[in-house]
Design a protein around this motif. Structure first.
Motif, mmCIF file in Angstrom:
data_model
loop_
_atom_site.group_PDB
_atom_site.id
_atom_site.type_symbol
_atom_site.label_atom_id
_atom_site.label_comp_id
_atom_site.label_asym_id
_atom_site.label_seq_id
_atom_site.Cartn_x
_atom_site.Cartn_y
_atom_site.Cartn_z
ATOM 1 N N VAL A 20 0.840 -1.192 0.000
ATOM 2 C CA VAL A 20 0.000 0.000 0.000
ATOM 3 C C VAL A 20 0.879 1.247 0.000
ATOM 4 O O VAL A 20 1.869 1.309 0.726
ATOM 5 N N VAL A 21 0.492 2.220 -0.831
ATOM 6 C CA VAL A 21 1.132 3.542 -0.811
ATOM 7 C C VAL A 21 0.073 4.519 -0.329
ATOM 8 O O VAL A 21 -1.061 4.505 -0.795
ATOM 9 N N ARG A 22 0.467 5.379 0.610
ATOM 10 C CA ARG A 22 -0.486 6.366 1.132
ATOM 11 C C ARG A 22 0.144 7.744 1.139
ATOM 12 O O ARG A 22 1.366 7.886 1.090
ATOM 13 N N THR A 23 -0.724 8.740 1.194
ATOM 14 C CA THR A 23 -0.268 10.104 1.436
ATOM 15 C C THR A 23 -1.354 10.851 2.186
ATOM 16 O O THR A 23 -2.511 10.435 2.207
ATOM 17 N N THR A 24 -0.965 11.945 2.803
ATOM 18 C CA THR A 24 -1.922 12.763 3.546
ATOM 19 C C THR A 24 -2.332 13.972 2.710
ATOM 20 O O THR A 24 -1.678 14.326 1.721
ATOM 21 N N VAL A 25 -3.381 14.612 3.139
ATOM 22 C CA VAL A 25 -3.859 15.831 2.491
ATOM 23 C C VAL A 25 -2.754 16.889 2.496
ATOM 24 O O VAL A 25 -2.460 17.520 1.480
ATOM 25 N N GLY A 26 -2.111 17.073 3.649
ATOM 26 C CA GLY A 26 -1.073 18.090 3.774
ATOM 27 C C GLY A 26 0.133 17.821 2.895
ATOM 28 O O GLY A 26 0.687 18.732 2.277
ATOM 29 N N TYR A 27 0.540 16.542 2.811
ATOM 30 C CA TYR A 27 1.715 16.233 2.004
ATOM 31 C C TYR A 27 1.408 16.378 0.512
ATOM 32 O O TYR A 27 2.233 16.866 -0.250
ATOM 33 N N TRP A 28 0.201 15.963 0.094
ATOM 34 C CA TRP A 28 -0.173 16.168 -1.307
ATOM 35 C C TRP A 28 -0.174 17.666 -1.631
ATOM 36 O O TRP A 28 0.239 18.077 -2.707
ATOM 37 N N ASN A 29 -0.604 18.473 -0.708
ATOM 38 C CA ASN A 29 -0.602 19.921 -0.903
ATOM 39 C C ASN A 29 0.826 20.427 -1.149
ATOM 40 O O ASN A 29 1.055 21.280 -2.008
ATOM 41 N N ILE A 30 1.790 19.902 -0.413
ATOM 42 C CA ILE A 30 3.190 20.293 -0.609
ATOM 43 C C ILE A 30 3.676 19.853 -1.993
ATOM 44 O O ILE A 30 4.296 20.633 -2.724
ATOM 45 N N ILE A 31 3.382 18.601 -2.365
ATOM 46 C CA ILE A 31 3.802 18.107 -3.688
ATOM 47 C C ILE A 31 3.199 18.965 -4.794
ATOM 48 O O ILE A 31 3.891 19.392 -5.716
ATOM 49 N N SER A 32 1.895 19.233 -4.685
ATOM 50 C CA SER A 32 1.182 19.865 -5.803
ATOM 51 C C SER A 32 1.259 21.393 -5.820
ATOM 52 O O SER A 32 0.835 22.005 -6.799
#
Length: 109
Positions: A20-32
């Protein structure tokens, strides 16, 4: 956005490799918004890349880092980079690229 929103899981995806690969809302915000703003409206593409890639490579620098590639136009790919821990993993970054990185080809569609 408060801390509990930032820390909430945005997605958990089972890859073809079985972890499983996961990410959080906050980390996706940093990536994007910080790392790769071109990915801002590409969350679905990143999720599809992890679920149904065209190929998966192991990083030549770190055997626990996997690069998932999925075609995205003519000679372009979405690359989702994840790190596998003991049982599951997390998204490191995601971007568009015109070249597939070296590394050991582990899996191909």
């Amino acid at each position: 956005m408060n801390n509990s929103e930032k820390d909430s899981i945005l997605f958990e995806i089972i890859t073809p490799l079985g972890f499983v690969v996961r990410t959080t809302v906050g980390y996706w915000n940093i990536i994007s918004t910080v790392k790769h703003p071109i990915m801002q409206n590409r969350l679905e593409d990143v999720m599809q890349t992890l679920m149904s890639p065209d190929e998966i490579r192991v990083s030549k620098n770190d055997e626990k880092v996997f690069l998932f590639y999925r075609a995205d136009g003519n000679k372009r790919w979405v690359c989702a980079v994840s790190k596998k821990l003991e049982i599951d993993g997390f998204l490191i970054t995601a971007y568009r690229t015109s070249a597939i990185k070296e590394g050991i080809l582990l899996w191909q569609k």
